[in-house]
Design a protein around this motif. Sequence first.
Motif, PDB file in Angstrom:
ATOM      1  N   GLY A  93       0.816  -1.212   0.000  1.00 39.34           N
ATOM      2  CA  GLY A  93       0.000   0.000   0.000  1.00 39.34           C
ATOM      3  C   GLY A  93       0.845   1.255   0.000  1.00 39.34           C
ATOM      4  O   GLY A  93       0.548   2.227  -0.716  1.00 39.34           O
ATOM      5  N   SER A  94       1.917   1.258   0.792  1.00 37.37           N
ATOM      6  CA  SER A  94       2.801   2.423   0.847  1.00 37.37           C
ATOM      7  C   SER A  94       3.502   2.643  -0.481  1.00 37.37           C
ATOM      8  O   SER A  94       3.585   3.775  -0.978  1.00 37.37           O
ATOM      9  CB  SER A  94       3.832   2.244   1.966  1.00 37.37           C
ATOM     10  N   LEU A  95       4.019   1.570  -1.067  1.00 37.52           N
ATOM     11  CA  LEU A  95       4.697   1.693  -2.352  1.00 37.52           C
ATOM     12  C   LEU A  95       3.735   2.125  -3.451  1.00 37.52           C
ATOM     13  O   LEU A  95       4.084   2.932  -4.321  1.00 37.52           O
ATOM     14  CB  LEU A  95       5.357   0.371  -2.734  1.00 37.52           C
ATOM     15  N   LEU A  96       2.514   1.600  -3.406  1.00 36.56           N
ATOM     16  CA  LEU A  96       1.537   1.950  -4.428  1.00 36.56           C
ATOM     17  C   LEU A  96       1.123   3.416  -4.309  1.00 36.56           C
ATOM     18  O   LEU A  96       0.951   4.108  -5.325  1.00 36.56           O
ATOM     19  CB  LEU A  96       0.316   1.040  -4.325  1.00 36.56           C
ATOM     20  N   GLN A  97       0.967   3.905  -3.076  1.00 37.47           N
ATOM     21  CA  GLN A  97       0.634   5.314  -2.897  1.00 37.47           C
ATOM     22  C   GLN A  97       1.759   6.204  -3.423  1.00 37.47           C
ATOM     23  O   GLN A  97       1.520   7.207  -4.097  1.00 37.47           O
ATOM     24  CB  GLN A  97       0.394   5.616  -1.413  1.00 37.47           C
ATOM     25  N   PHE A  98       2.995   5.819  -3.121  1.00 37.19           N
ATOM     26  CA  PHE A  98       4.144   6.570  -3.614  1.00 37.19           C
ATOM     27  C   PHE A  98       4.184   6.564  -5.139  1.00 37.19           C
ATOM     28  O   PHE A  98       4.371   7.608  -5.776  1.00 37.19           O
ATOM     29  CB  PHE A  98       5.435   5.974  -3.052  1.00 37.19           C
ATOM     30  N   ALA A  99       4.018   5.392  -5.748  1.00 40.07           N
ATOM     31  CA  ALA A  99       4.085   5.277  -7.203  1.00 40.07           C
ATOM     32  C   ALA A  99       2.993   6.097  -7.878  1.00 40.07           C
ATOM     33  O   ALA A  99       3.235   6.791  -8.871  1.00 40.07           O
ATOM     34  CB  ALA A  99       3.981   3.807  -7.613  1.00 40.07           C
ATOM     35  N   THR A 100       1.787   6.038  -7.328  1.00 42.11           N
ATOM     36  CA  THR A 100       0.668   6.788  -7.901  1.00 42.11           C
ATOM     37  C   THR A 100       0.913   8.289  -7.794  1.00 42.11           C
ATOM     38  O   THR A 100       0.714   9.036  -8.763  1.00 42.11           O
ATOM     39  CB  THR A 100      -0.641   6.408  -7.197  1.00 42.11           C
ATOM     40  N   ASP A 101       1.338   8.746  -6.621  1.00 44.73           N
ATOM     41  CA  ASP A 101       1.625  10.173  -6.431  1.00 44.73           C
ATOM     42  C   ASP A 101       2.727  10.641  -7.381  1.00 44.73           C
ATOM     43  O   ASP A 101       2.647  11.729  -7.955  1.00 44.73           O
ATOM     44  CB  ASP A 101       2.041  10.445  -4.984  1.00 44.73           C
ATOM     45  N   TYR A 102       3.758   9.819  -7.531  1.00 43.47           N
ATOM     46  CA  TYR A 102       4.895  10.182  -8.381  1.00 43.47           C
ATOM     47  C   TYR A 102       4.448  10.339  -9.834  1.00 43.47           C
ATOM     48  O   TYR A 102       4.793  11.324 -10.507  1.00 43.47           O
ATOM     49  CB  TYR A 102       5.966   9.102  -8.255  1.00 43.47           C
ATOM     50  N   LEU A 103       3.665   9.391 -10.322  1.00 44.05           N
ATOM     51  CA  LEU A 103       3.194   9.464 -11.701  1.00 44.05           C
ATOM     52  C   LEU A 103       2.248  10.634 -11.909  1.00 44.05           C
ATOM     53  O   LEU A 103       2.306  11.326 -12.947  1.00 44.05           O
ATOM     54  CB  LEU A 103       2.507   8.154 -12.091  1.00 44.05           C
ATOM     55  N   GLU A 104       1.371  10.888 -10.933  1.00 41.35           N
ATOM     56  CA  GLU A 104       0.436  12.008 -11.074  1.00 41.35           C
ATOM     57  C   GLU A 104       1.194  13.334 -11.127  1.00 41.35           C
ATOM     58  O   GLU A 104       0.880  14.222 -11.922  1.00 41.35           O
ATOM     59  CB  GLU A 104      -0.574  12.008  -9.923  1.00 41.35           C
ATOM     60  N   HIS A 105       2.203  13.478 -10.266  1.00 37.76           N
ATOM     61  CA  HIS A 105       2.981  14.717 -10.262  1.00 37.76           C
ATOM     62  C   HIS A 105       3.717  14.907 -11.582  1.00 37.76           C
ATOM     63  O   HIS A 105       3.665  15.989 -12.189  1.00 37.76           O
ATOM     64  CB  HIS A 105       3.987  14.700  -9.111  1.00 37.76           C
ATOM     65  N   CYS A 106       4.397  13.880 -12.031  1.00 42.12           N
ATOM     66  CA  CYS A 106       5.224  14.007 -13.230  1.00 42.12           C
ATOM     67  C   CYS A 106       4.397  14.168 -14.498  1.00 42.12           C
ATOM     68  O   CYS A 106       4.935  14.575 -15.532  1.00 42.12           O
ATOM     69  CB  CYS A 106       6.151  12.810 -13.357  1.00 42.12           C
ATOM     70  N   ASN A 107       3.113  13.851 -14.445  1.00 41.82           N
ATOM     71  CA  ASN A 107       2.249  14.021 -15.609  1.00 41.82           C
ATOM     72  C   ASN A 107       1.542  15.371 -15.639  1.00 41.82           C
ATOM     73  O   ASN A 107       0.766  15.622 -16.562  1.00 41.82           O
ATOM     74  CB  ASN A 107       1.218  12.890 -15.685  1.00 41.82           C
ATOM     75  N   GLN A 108       1.811  16.226 -14.653  1.00 43.05           N
ATOM     76  CA  GLN A 108       1.260  17.570 -14.721  1.00 43.05           C
ATOM     77  C   GLN A 108       1.938  18.337 -15.850  1.00 43.05           C
ATOM     78  O   GLN A 108       3.157  18.255 -16.010  1.00 43.05           O
ATOM     79  CB  GLN A 108       1.457  18.293 -13.395  1.00 43.05           C
ATOM     80  N   PRO A 109       1.173  19.090 -16.657  1.00 40.85           N
ATOM     81  CA  PRO A 109       1.753  19.772 -17.827  1.00 40.85           C
ATOM     82  C   PRO A 109       2.939  20.664 -17.493  1.00 40.85           C
ATOM     83  O   PRO A 109       3.934  20.688 -18.233  1.00 40.85           O
ATOM     84  CB  PRO A 109       0.575  20.582 -18.380  1.00 40.85           C
TER      85      PRO A 109
END
Length: 219
Positions: free
Chosen positions: A85-101
Amino acid sequence: MNPPHPAASTLDARDQRVFDAVRDLFSTQGMQISMDAVAQQAGCSKQTLYSRYGSKQELLRRVMQRHVSRATAGLHSLDQGDLRGSLLQFATDYLEHCNQPHVAQARRLIAADSPHFPQEARALYRDGAGALVLHVAEWLQARTALGQLGHDDPHFMAELLLSMIAGLDFEKQRFHTPHRADATVRRRWAEFSVDSFLRAFAVPETAAASHSNQHRSFS
């Protein structure tokens, strides 16, 4: 790496305006960002910036520290026992941030400018991506000490994890090629990369528990 300073997670309004200004200017000016531009964007004087941060280098270091603190918050948001769960939250947050225009645009500009500003570019890497790897490595090392991960080099593990999470998505963005632009698709990739990482490094008992939690989350 030392834990982020409390100020990195609890900014006052003045810091927030300045840090937001730096973020916006990176996406329009890249490495050519100046204290004059930051002051104008943040609505303050250049003298105020130097008085508060000392130098442009220190201001950028503080901005990167804030970024790393926010990027790794997901690793500490759940119970220590919930490794997946911790790794998945980190991975999701990381991808969401890096996909911001604005983040994608800043990456392109900084990469283009870095040959002309090599010292500043190295400092940005050290305080940004480099610090992120160190923070993730320390977290993985702590989970290894708890018996959740098999013994290995935590820095290699951290770099591998980040590479698995990123995939080729950021390269596709850089070359204006279709990428994982949908949040649902990014979530599926985050799950795939985290589960692949755990198959490689989680001890059998932890892997079984993570697999059980995964099935419960979809029931």
